[in-house]
Design a protein around this motif. Structure first.
Motif, short mmCIF file in Angstrom:
data_model
loop_
_atom_site.label_atom_id
_atom_site.label_comp_id
_atom_site.label_asym_id
_atom_site.label_seq_id
_atom_site.Cartn_x
_atom_site.Cartn_y
_atom_site.Cartn_z
N ILE A 1 0.83 -1.20 0.00
CA ILE A 1 0.00 0.00 0.00
C ILE A 1 0.87 1.25 0.00
O ILE A 1 0.62 2.21 -0.74
CB ILE A 1 -0.95 -0.01 1.22
CG1 ILE A 1 -1.92 -1.18 1.13
CG2 ILE A 1 -1.73 1.31 1.29
CD1 ILE A 1 -2.72 -1.40 2.40
N ALA A 2 1.90 1.25 0.84
CA ALA A 2 2.77 2.42 0.94
C ALA A 2 3.50 2.71 -0.37
O ALA A 2 3.64 3.87 -0.76
CB ALA A 2 3.79 2.22 2.07
N SER A 3 3.94 1.65 -1.06
CA SER A 3 4.62 1.87 -2.34
C SER A 3 3.67 2.48 -3.36
O SER A 3 4.06 3.33 -4.16
CB SER A 3 5.18 0.55 -2.86
OG SER A 3 4.14 -0.38 -3.15
N GLY A 4 2.41 2.05 -3.33
CA GLY A 4 1.43 2.63 -4.25
C GLY A 4 1.12 4.08 -3.92
O GLY A 4 0.88 4.89 -4.81
N ILE A 5 1.14 4.42 -2.63
CA ILE A 5 0.87 5.80 -2.22
C ILE A 5 1.96 6.74 -2.71
O ILE A 5 1.69 7.80 -3.27
CB ILE A 5 0.74 5.88 -0.68
CG1 ILE A 5 -0.52 5.14 -0.22
CG2 ILE A 5 0.70 7.33 -0.21
CD1 ILE A 5 -0.59 4.94 1.28
N ILE A 6 3.22 6.35 -2.51
CA ILE A 6 4.34 7.19 -2.92
C ILE A 6 4.33 7.40 -4.44
O ILE A 6 4.66 8.49 -4.93
CB ILE A 6 5.67 6.56 -2.48
CG1 ILE A 6 5.76 6.52 -0.95
CG2 ILE A 6 6.86 7.34 -3.04
CD1 ILE A 6 5.78 7.88 -0.30
N LYS A 7 3.94 6.38 -5.19
CA LYS A 7 3.97 6.45 -6.65
C LYS A 7 2.71 7.05 -7.26
O LYS A 7 2.56 7.04 -8.49
CB LYS A 7 4.19 5.05 -7.24
CG LYS A 7 5.53 4.43 -6.87
CD LYS A 7 5.72 3.09 -7.56
CE LYS A 7 4.70 2.08 -7.13
NZ LYS A 7 4.93 0.74 -7.73
N LEU A 8 1.80 7.53 -6.43
CA LEU A 8 0.53 8.05 -6.94
C LEU A 8 0.76 9.14 -7.99
O LEU A 8 1.30 10.20 -7.70
CB LEU A 8 -0.29 8.62 -5.78
CG LEU A 8 -1.66 9.20 -6.14
CD1 LEU A 8 -2.57 8.11 -6.69
CD2 LEU A 8 -2.30 9.87 -4.93
N TYR A 9 0.37 8.87 -9.20
CA TYR A 9 0.56 9.82 -10.30
C TYR A 9 -0.49 9.63 -11.39
O TYR A 9 -1.27 10.54 -11.68
CB TYR A 9 1.96 9.68 -10.90
CG TYR A 9 2.13 10.44 -12.20
CD1 TYR A 9 2.30 11.82 -12.20
CD2 TYR A 9 2.11 9.77 -13.42
CE1 TYR A 9 2.45 12.52 -13.38
CE2 TYR A 9 2.25 10.47 -14.61
CZ TYR A 9 2.43 11.84 -14.59
OH TYR A 9 2.56 12.53 -15.76
N ASP A 10 -0.50 8.44 -12.00
CA ASP A 10 -1.37 8.24 -13.15
C ASP A 10 -2.85 8.33 -12.82
O ASP A 10 -3.65 8.76 -13.65
CB ASP A 10 -1.05 6.90 -13.84
CG ASP A 10 -0.67 5.81 -12.86
OD1 ASP A 10 -0.83 6.01 -11.64
OD2 ASP A 10 -0.22 4.74 -13.32
#
Length: 297
Positions: A225-234
């Motif tokens: 979940i944390a990795s997805g939060i940091i990469k939030l862009y598209d």
């Protein structure tokens, strides 16, 4: 004898060690080298092309003076905290329901996991239509007679981040559910039988017995979940493009805009370095508590 044993240990699994060399070299050159290059050039006045003229902390001073960057940080904090809590909560509840050996479990599991197979671009575009006030949820409810009903989060700067959160939870909760379900299926049946014999309520069994036993699964879920939060862009690009105004900007989009739209590499590198620093601040204490304590024990 000891000298003769050393070569044997060195040659043990030699083929596996040789096969790992390209990955190790890639990690050192691309990831570590690229990270160091980014940090170094964040102290320069690089624009369209990298420059070696150092300007100290000027890029960072400009970064933290930017309202766009401050809004990005605030949005990421709100989205991250709510995404982490609700992904774990909803994922666990769904897993607990599926663990009751219900009928058509495979069908429900497939339906709930299917959104994860979609890209964030597809998810963002789909929810952009669903949340559109002209033909989405608001339009459908008003057509049923509730003319005063209003639900347009993507067009309201005060709640736009929650519109993004809805789409993010819809896509990512299925994976967390599957992880939690795998953890629940690994719990010994005798534990459930013993709790029933002792008259322990089911919610207490989950809270005080089952969840602590799923620590490894929970850590894995938090990392994902944390990795997805940091990469939030598209998701932001597909749903709002950062709007209305700059109300839904996030750090990853700030980096992209600075480097490729504003052609200001130094500012983009500074923002990237701050994102890296935030990850380090979170990961290092966790790694120390996770592995350091075991080593001392």
């Amino acid at each position: 004898m000891a000298a003769a044993a050393r070569p044997a240990r060195w040659h043990r699994n030699l083929s596996a060690k040789v096969a790992a060399i390209p990955m190790i070299a890639t990690a050192l050159v691309v990831f570590v080298g690229g990270t160091a290059w980014t940090v170094i050039y964040s102290f320069t006045n690089s624009k369209l092309l990298p420059r070696e003229k150092f300007v100290g902390l000027a890029q960072y001073d400009r970064l933290w003076s930017s309202s766009k960057w401050l809004i990005s940080i605030e949005n990421l904090a709100i989205y991250g905290a709510l995404s982490l809590v609700f992904s774990l909560l909803i994922g666990f509840i769904l897993a607990a329901l599926l663990d009751q050996k219900i009928r058509f479990e495979d069908t429900f599991r497939t339906i709930l996991l299917y959104p994860f197979a979609l890209s964030f671009i597809v998810t963002g575009l789909a929810w952009q239509w669903i949340l559109n006030p002209d033909f989405g949820i608001q339009h459908v409810v008003r057509s049923l007679g509730w003319d005063s009903f209003a639900f347009d989060p993507l067009y309201n700067s005060d709640i736009v981040i929650y519109g993004l959160l809805i789409a993010g939870l819809w896509q990512g909760t299925g994976l967390i559910m599957c992880l939690m379900l795998a953890g629940l299926r690994g719990i010994d049946e005798d534990i459930w039988k013993a709790s029933k014999i002792d008259g322990i309520p089911m919610w207490k069994t989950y809270l005080f017995i089952v969840i602590p036993m799923m620590r490894g699964i929970l850590v894995t879920a938090v990392v994902l979940i944390a990795s997805g939060i940091i990469k939030l862009y598209d998701l932001v690009v597909a749903q709002t493009g950062g709007g209305p105004g700059i109300a839904s900007e996030v750090p990853a989009k700030y980096v992209y805009d600075a480097m490729f739209l504003s052609q200001n590499l130094g500012q983009g590198f500074a923002a990237s370095t701050m994102m890296l620093l935030s990850v380090v601040i979170i990961v290092v204490p966790w790694a120390y508590l996770e592995f350091g304590g075991k080593r001392r024990g």
